[in-house]
Write a protein that holds these residues in place. Sequence first.
Motif, mmCIF file in Angstrom:
data_model
loop_
_atom_site.group_PDB
_atom_site.id
_atom_site.type_symbol
_atom_site.label_atom_id
_atom_site.label_comp_id
_atom_site.label_asym_id
_atom_site.label_seq_id
_atom_site.Cartn_x
_atom_site.Cartn_y
_atom_site.Cartn_z
ATOM 1 N N LEU A 24 51.487 14.509 29.551
ATOM 2 C CA LEU A 24 51.584 15.745 28.779
ATOM 3 C C LEU A 24 52.684 15.618 27.735
ATOM 4 C CD1 LEU A 24 51.239 18.405 31.611
ATOM 5 C CD2 LEU A 24 49.557 17.828 29.866
ATOM 6 N N PRO A 25 52.646 16.447 26.700
ATOM 7 C CA PRO A 25 53.680 16.375 25.666
ATOM 8 C C PRO A 25 55.032 16.837 26.204
ATOM 9 C CG PRO A 25 52.324 18.324 25.341
ATOM 10 C CD PRO A 25 51.661 17.513 26.424
ATOM 11 N N ASN A 26 56.095 16.398 25.546
ATOM 12 C CA ASN A 26 57.435 16.888 25.881
ATOM 13 C C ASN A 26 57.640 18.224 25.193
ATOM 14 O OD1 ASN A 26 58.209 14.589 27.406
ATOM 15 N ND2 ASN A 26 58.568 13.468 25.486
ATOM 16 N N LEU A 27 57.423 19.302 25.915
ATOM 17 C CA LEU A 27 57.513 20.639 25.345
ATOM 18 C C LEU A 27 58.969 20.977 25.033
ATOM 19 C CD1 LEU A 27 55.025 22.477 27.723
ATOM 20 C CD2 LEU A 27 54.593 21.678 25.412
ATOM 21 N N HIS A 28 59.158 21.638 23.900
ATOM 22 C CA HIS A 28 60.501 22.028 23.482
ATOM 23 C C HIS A 28 61.091 23.042 24.462
ATOM 24 C CE1 HIS A 28 63.771 22.558 20.613
ATOM 25 N NE2 HIS A 28 63.629 23.859 20.708
ATOM 26 N N LEU A 29 60.265 23.972 24.923
ATOM 27 C CA LEU A 29 60.691 24.990 25.883
ATOM 28 C C LEU A 29 60.233 24.563 27.278
ATOM 29 C CD1 LEU A 29 59.753 28.164 23.791
ATOM 30 C CD2 LEU A 29 61.951 26.969 23.902
ATOM 31 N N ASN A 30 61.195 24.319 28.153
ATOM 32 C CA ASN A 30 60.888 23.725 29.452
ATOM 33 C C ASN A 30 60.073 24.627 30.371
ATOM 34 O OD1 ASN A 30 62.270 21.342 28.856
ATOM 35 N ND2 ASN A 30 64.237 22.218 29.476
ATOM 36 N N PHE A 31 60.119 25.943 30.139
ATOM 37 C CA PHE A 31 59.389 26.839 31.036
ATOM 38 C C PHE A 31 57.895 26.885 30.721
ATOM 39 C CE2 PHE A 31 61.142 29.524 27.629
ATOM 40 C CZ PHE A 31 59.999 30.134 27.153
ATOM 41 N N LEU A 32 57.483 26.277 29.614
ATOM 42 C CA LEU A 32 56.062 26.186 29.324
ATOM 43 C C LEU A 32 55.450 25.073 30.171
ATOM 44 C CD1 LEU A 32 56.122 26.557 25.430
ATOM 45 C CD2 LEU A 32 55.482 28.297 27.102
ATOM 46 N N THR A 33 54.260 25.323 30.684
ATOM 47 C CA THR A 33 53.597 24.365 31.573
ATOM 48 C C THR A 33 52.277 23.907 30.959
ATOM 49 O OG1 THR A 33 52.319 26.030 32.795
ATOM 50 C CG2 THR A 33 54.602 25.633 33.517
ATOM 51 N N LYS A 34 51.606 22.999 31.655
ATOM 52 C CA LYS A 34 50.324 22.502 31.160
ATOM 53 C C LYS A 34 49.294 23.614 31.056
ATOM 54 C CE LYS A 34 48.542 21.097 35.708
ATOM 55 N NZ LYS A 34 47.979 19.978 36.491
ATOM 56 N N ASP A 35 49.432 24.658 31.887
ATOM 57 C CA ASP A 35 48.498 25.783 31.818
ATOM 58 C C ASP A 35 48.699 26.623 30.557
ATOM 59 O OD1 ASP A 35 47.396 25.071 34.278
ATOM 60 O OD2 ASP A 35 48.861 26.282 35.394
ATOM 61 N N ASP A 36 49.840 26.450 29.894
ATOM 62 C CA ASP A 36 50.135 27.229 28.686
ATOM 63 C C ASP A 36 49.700 26.505 27.411
ATOM 64 O OD1 ASP A 36 51.456 29.223 30.214
ATOM 65 O OD2 ASP A 36 53.259 27.958 30.296
ATOM 66 N N ILE A 37 49.179 25.286 27.543
ATOM 67 C CA ILE A 37 48.816 24.483 26.367
ATOM 68 C C ILE A 37 47.403 24.835 25.903
ATOM 69 C CG2 ILE A 37 48.466 22.145 25.490
ATOM 70 C CD1 ILE A 37 50.512 21.182 27.529
ATOM 71 N N SER A 38 47.296 25.244 24.644
ATOM 72 C CA SER A 38 45.985 25.553 24.063
ATOM 73 C C SER A 38 45.403 24.356 23.332
ATOM 74 C CB SER A 38 46.109 26.726 23.076
ATOM 75 O OG SER A 38 46.616 27.878 23.710
ATOM 76 N N VAL A 39 46.246 23.572 22.699
ATOM 77 C CA VAL A 39 45.822 22.391 21.940
ATOM 78 C C VAL A 39 46.719 21.223 22.333
ATOM 79 C CG1 VAL A 39 45.670 21.337 19.658
ATOM 80 C CG2 VAL A 39 44.961 23.701 19.969
#
Length: 323
Positions: A24-39
């Motif tokens: 998965l990408p390294n999200l800038h905001l750590n509280f975002l999860t794979k379930d929050d990814i739209s693209v």
Amino acid sequence: MTYIPHDIFRISLLKPGIATEKKLPNLHLNFLTKDDISVWNGKQYIASKQLQGLQVIEAKGTFETDWNLDLLSPACFWLHFQFMGRSERDSKLHTALSDNEYRGFYSLSEAHKIKVKTGRTSMVLLGINMNNTAALASEWPRLAKPKTADQPYFSSIHIGYRIKQIFDKIQQCKDTSYSLHHNMHYHFCQLIDVYHQDLNDKDRSLHKEDIVIYHEAIDYIVEHYMDQDINIDTIAERINVSSRTLYRAFQGKHTTVHKAIQTIRLHKGREMLRETDMSVDGIAFQLNFSTAHYFYKQFVQSFGHSPSKERELHQKQKKKKKR
């Protein structure tokens, strides 16, 4: 054109879907999860989360074409952070953001279109549901909601140390069921507070700059008031500012460049009436008034009496001094 539907936004001009690779990408905001990814296609991602009245959108990656992010929440106040890349909202140039800039705005219509430019992009949007904008404005007066979408948007500000400090704390937030939304609301208020302070600082800076520009322009007018072609454009060019900046500097003084030129010419005309025998027509012509009648009319409005009366009063005053 591809549209990716979502509760709070719509994406167009991007290919939908999640990458098949496990990483998965390294999200800038750590509280975002794979379930929050739209693209997520291996090169770019868009993720979002709703936290009890607070909307969070994050986009990052290298985009090969311009693309659009339509915000669908009509009653929100947004803070848009452009850490990298370029974007503009509703195809209006004065809403453009570049590297390390941010601004606030209200959702005033059913959808606000953010056009993200080709290239590397990293941006975060935080929006809070805003049913009572008066309460927000009572605490942060500069953020009073515009009455119409045609009014100027809030200024863009450079992302400084204070904003980065708050984002460092936001990045430490965990995806928890209870405390996350409380922490994010707290940090969002901190961001609004810094933005409001930044707007105040920018206004004070512009005010100081305008004072300097105003006095430079007045000095130029005093020296060149006889020039036939003197106007806002020629003065702006001579003192090396834009005509719009010069207009703003005079607007703060509740006057215009044209009125300033005319006032200086009228005072010079009064001086010529006192010290020379030149006719009123000759003075009006020399000072580049369109007609003698116009000079006469403006003189009366400025000094309360006619040019001939000015000469008469001055002669009487001179006789009194001789006695």
